[in-house]
Design a protein around this motif. Structure first.
Motif, PDB file in Angstrom:
ATOM      1  N   PHE A  17      31.337  22.328  26.084  1.00 47.55           N
ATOM      2  CA  PHE A  17      32.203  22.262  27.258  1.00 47.55           C
ATOM      3  C   PHE A  17      33.124  23.474  27.336  1.00 47.55           C
ATOM      4  O   PHE A  17      33.300  24.073  28.407  1.00 47.55           O
ATOM      5  N   ILE A  18      33.697  23.878  26.213  1.00 53.13           N
ATOM      6  CA  ILE A  18      34.606  25.028  26.183  1.00 53.13           C
ATOM      7  C   ILE A  18      33.846  26.309  26.529  1.00 53.13           C
ATOM      8  O   ILE A  18      34.331  27.143  27.299  1.00 53.13           O
ATOM      9  N   VAL A  19      32.658  26.487  25.983  1.00 51.23           N
ATOM     10  CA  VAL A  19      31.862  27.687  26.268  1.00 51.23           C
ATOM     11  C   VAL A  19      31.521  27.758  27.754  1.00 51.23           C
ATOM     12  O   VAL A  19      31.647  28.817  28.383  1.00 51.23           O
ATOM     13  N   VAL A  20      31.113  26.642  28.341  1.00 50.58           N
ATOM     14  CA  VAL A  20      30.765  26.615  29.764  1.00 50.58           C
ATOM     15  C   VAL A  20      32.008  26.912  30.606  1.00 50.58           C
ATOM     16  O   VAL A  20      31.937  27.670  31.586  1.00 50.58           O
ATOM     17  N   ALA A  21      33.159  26.350  30.233  1.00 51.16           N
ATOM     18  CA  ALA A  21      34.389  26.587  30.987  1.00 51.16           C
ATOM     19  C   ALA A  21      34.785  28.060  30.926  1.00 51.16           C
ATOM     20  O   ALA A  21      35.172  28.651  31.944  1.00 51.16           O
ATOM     21  N   VAL A  22      34.675  28.685  29.768  1.00 52.40           N
ATOM     22  CA  VAL A  22      35.023  30.105  29.629  1.00 52.40           C
ATOM     23  C   VAL A  22      34.066  30.964  30.456  1.00 52.40           C
ATOM     24  O   VAL A  22      34.492  31.912  31.129  1.00 52.40           O
ATOM     25  N   LEU A  23      32.781  30.647  30.436  1.00 51.81           N
ATOM     26  CA  LEU A  23      31.820  31.405  31.234  1.00 51.81           C
ATOM     27  C   LEU A  23      32.101  31.256  32.732  1.00 51.81           C
ATOM     28  O   LEU A  23      31.970  32.232  33.484  1.00 51.81           O
ATOM     29  N   LEU A  24      32.507  30.072  33.165  1.00 45.18           N
ATOM     30  CA  LEU A  24      32.860  29.877  34.570  1.00 45.18           C
ATOM     31  C   LEU A  24      34.077  30.710  34.961  1.00 45.18           C
ATOM     32  O   LEU A  24      34.107  31.309  36.038  1.00 45.18           O
ATOM     33  N   VAL A  25      35.065  30.779  34.092  1.00 43.95           N
ATOM     34  CA  VAL A  25      36.264  31.577  34.374  1.00 43.95           C
ATOM     35  C   VAL A  25      35.899  33.059  34.471  1.00 43.95           C
ATOM     36  O   VAL A  25      36.341  33.760  35.389  1.00 43.95           O
ATOM     37  N   ILE A  26      35.078  33.546  33.560  1.00 42.03           N
ATOM     38  CA  ILE A  26      34.675  34.959  33.576  1.00 42.03           C
ATOM     39  C   ILE A  26      33.880  35.257  34.849  1.00 42.03           C
ATOM     40  O   ILE A  26      34.097  36.280  35.502  1.00 42.03           O
TER      41      ILE A  26
END
Length: 70
Positions: A17-26
């Protein structure tokens, strides 16, 4: 003989979940940067110069064919 059932590890799901959230922000930051750069370039487009207008006008004038009498 029977193995006890494996307990689910909740840490793995949270990590995904954290990895997906960071990729969405980038991805959002890149999208906004590209969109704003295009808008800035559109607003600050250089005005065409007189020489380029003259060159465009000269290019559109009809020229006689090579075999035509001059």
């Amino acid at each position: 003989m029977n193995k006890p059932p494996r307990k689910k590890n909740p840490t793995f799901g949270i990590a995904i979940f954290i990895v997906v959230a960071v990729l969405l922000v980038i991805a959002t930051l890149f999208y906004n940067a590209i969109t704003e750069k295009r808008e800035f370039d559109r607003q600050n487009a250089p005005e065409p110069t007189i020489s380029s207008d003259a060159a465009a006008a000269a290019a559109t004038t009809a020229k006689p064919a090579s075999g035509a009498a001059q």
